[in-house]
Design a protein around this motif. Structure first.
Motif, short mmCIF file in Angstrom:
data_model
loop_
_atom_site.label_atom_id
_atom_site.label_comp_id
_atom_site.label_asym_id
_atom_site.label_seq_id
_atom_site.Cartn_x
_atom_site.Cartn_y
_atom_site.Cartn_z
N ASP A 1 -0.56 -25.37 19.88
CA ASP A 1 0.82 -25.24 19.46
C ASP A 1 1.11 -23.72 19.42
O ASP A 1 0.18 -22.92 19.43
CB ASP A 1 0.96 -25.87 18.06
CG ASP A 1 2.27 -25.55 17.41
OD1 ASP A 1 3.31 -25.77 18.05
OD2 ASP A 1 2.26 -25.09 16.25
N GLU B 1 9.30 -28.52 10.77
CA GLU B 1 8.91 -27.77 11.96
C GLU B 1 8.48 -28.72 13.06
O GLU B 1 7.67 -29.61 12.85
CB GLU B 1 7.73 -26.83 11.61
CG GLU B 1 7.46 -25.86 12.73
CD GLU B 1 6.12 -25.16 12.58
OE1 GLU B 1 5.57 -25.13 11.48
OE2 GLU B 1 5.64 -24.67 13.62
N ASN C 1 -0.20 -26.30 13.26
CA ASN C 1 0.01 -25.85 11.88
C ASN C 1 0.98 -26.73 11.11
O ASN C 1 1.05 -26.65 9.90
CB ASN C 1 0.57 -24.42 11.87
CG ASN C 1 2.02 -24.40 12.33
OD1 ASN C 1 2.33 -24.89 13.41
ND2 ASN C 1 2.89 -23.88 11.50
CA CA Z 1 3.95 -24.95 14.98
#
Ligand code: CA
Length: 226
Positions: free
Chosen positions: A16, A52, A177
Motif C-alpha cells: 500500500d 482511509e 496500514n
Molecule cells: Ca494506506
C-alpha cells in the motif's frame, strides 16, 4: 498466524502507499477534518484513519448521513471532495516513511517482486516513487485507482496485484496500514502485515484481519532482517 501461511516460498510483497511508503496520512486526516467543518459536519481526525481507502464520495456520503440524516447530493460530493483535495495539496509533499527504503531494498536484493497497490489516482505517482525509491517500482507492477472497479475494502485491488506479480495468494504478503486496506488484503486471502503508522489502536487492525501488526515500518524491517 494463519496455519497455511506461506506454504510456498515468498515471491512478492504487495505494498500500500499512503501511510506505508509515505507519511501522508496526517495531511489527509487534517484535510478531511477541515473540509467537513467548512460544511457544518464533524469528522474527528482519528476517525479519518478508519475511512482511509474508501472513495472520497463514499466517505462524504457516510458522514452526511450520520450528521445530517440524509444522503449527500452529487453536487455536495463533488464540491466537498474537490475542496478536500485542495486542502491536501496545499501541504508540502509528504515525507517518505522511515524504514521504507531499507525494507524495499532488502526485498529487492532478496529477488522478491515488489508491487504497488494504491487507491490513489495521482498522475505523478510513478515519478514521485522514482524520486524516493529509485529503481524499486515498475509501471507494469502497479495497481492504482485506474485499474480497479471496486476499491478497498473490496479484495479487487489486491487480486489485481497478485495478477500483476504473477503469483498466487500463498506466495505473497501485503503491507498495509489502514483497517479497510487490511480487510481488502484479508479478503484476497493474502497474509497481511499491518504497520500501525497512525493513531489507531492496534486491535482495530487485528480485528480487520491483520495476521501480524508492527508499530512502525522500522520495526517491520528489523523483524525482516532477523
Ligand atoms: Ca494506506
Amino acid at each position: 498466524m494463519k496455519k497455511d501461511f506461506l506454504k510456498k516460498p515468498l515471491k512478492a510483497v504487495l505494498f500500500d502507499m499512503d501511510g506505508v511508503l509515505f507519511d501522508s496520512m496526517p495531511y489527509h486526516a487534517n484535510a478531511w477534518h477541515e473540509v467537513m467543518k467548512m460544511h457544518g459536519m464533524h469528522l474527528p481526525k482519528e476517525e479519518a484513519y478508519m475511512h482511509e481507502g474508501r472513495t472520497g464520495r463514499e466517505t462524504i456520503n457516510l458522514i452526511c448521513k450520520r450528521q445530517k440524516g440524509r444522503e449527500a447530493t452529487a453536487v455536495e460530493m463533488e464540491s466537498i471532495y474537490e475542496s478536500k483535495c485542495e486542502l491536501f495539496n496545499a501541504n508540502p509533499p509528504a515525507p517518505e516513511m522511515p524504514g521504507a527504503n531499507d525494507l524495499l531494498n532488502a526485498l529487492k536484493q532478496a529477488g522478491i517482486e515488489i508491487v504497488l497497490v494504491t487507491g490513489s489516482g495521482q498522475h505523478s505517482l510513478f515519478d514521485r516513487l522514482e524520486v524516493h525509491y529509485p529503481g524499486i517500482f515498475a509501471k507494469d507492477k502497479m495497481v492504482t485507482a485506474y485499474d480497479v472497479v471496486k476499491g478497498k475494502p473490496n479484495p479487487e485491488p489486491y487480486l489485481k496485484g497478485l495478477e500483476k506479480a504473477g503469483v498466487s495468494a500463498d506466495e505473497a504478503i501485503v503491507v498495509e496500514n489502514a483497517p479497510l486496506g487490511v480487510e481488502a488484503a484479508h479478503a484476497a486471502n493474502i497474509f497481511t502485515v499491518a504497520v500501525n503508522t497512525g493513531p489507531l489502536d492496534p486491535q482495530v487492525l487485528k480485528d480487520s484481519g491483520a495476521n501480524i501488526v508492527f508499530p512502525s515500518v522500522n520495526q517491520l524491517v528489523e523483524a525482516w532482517t532477523k
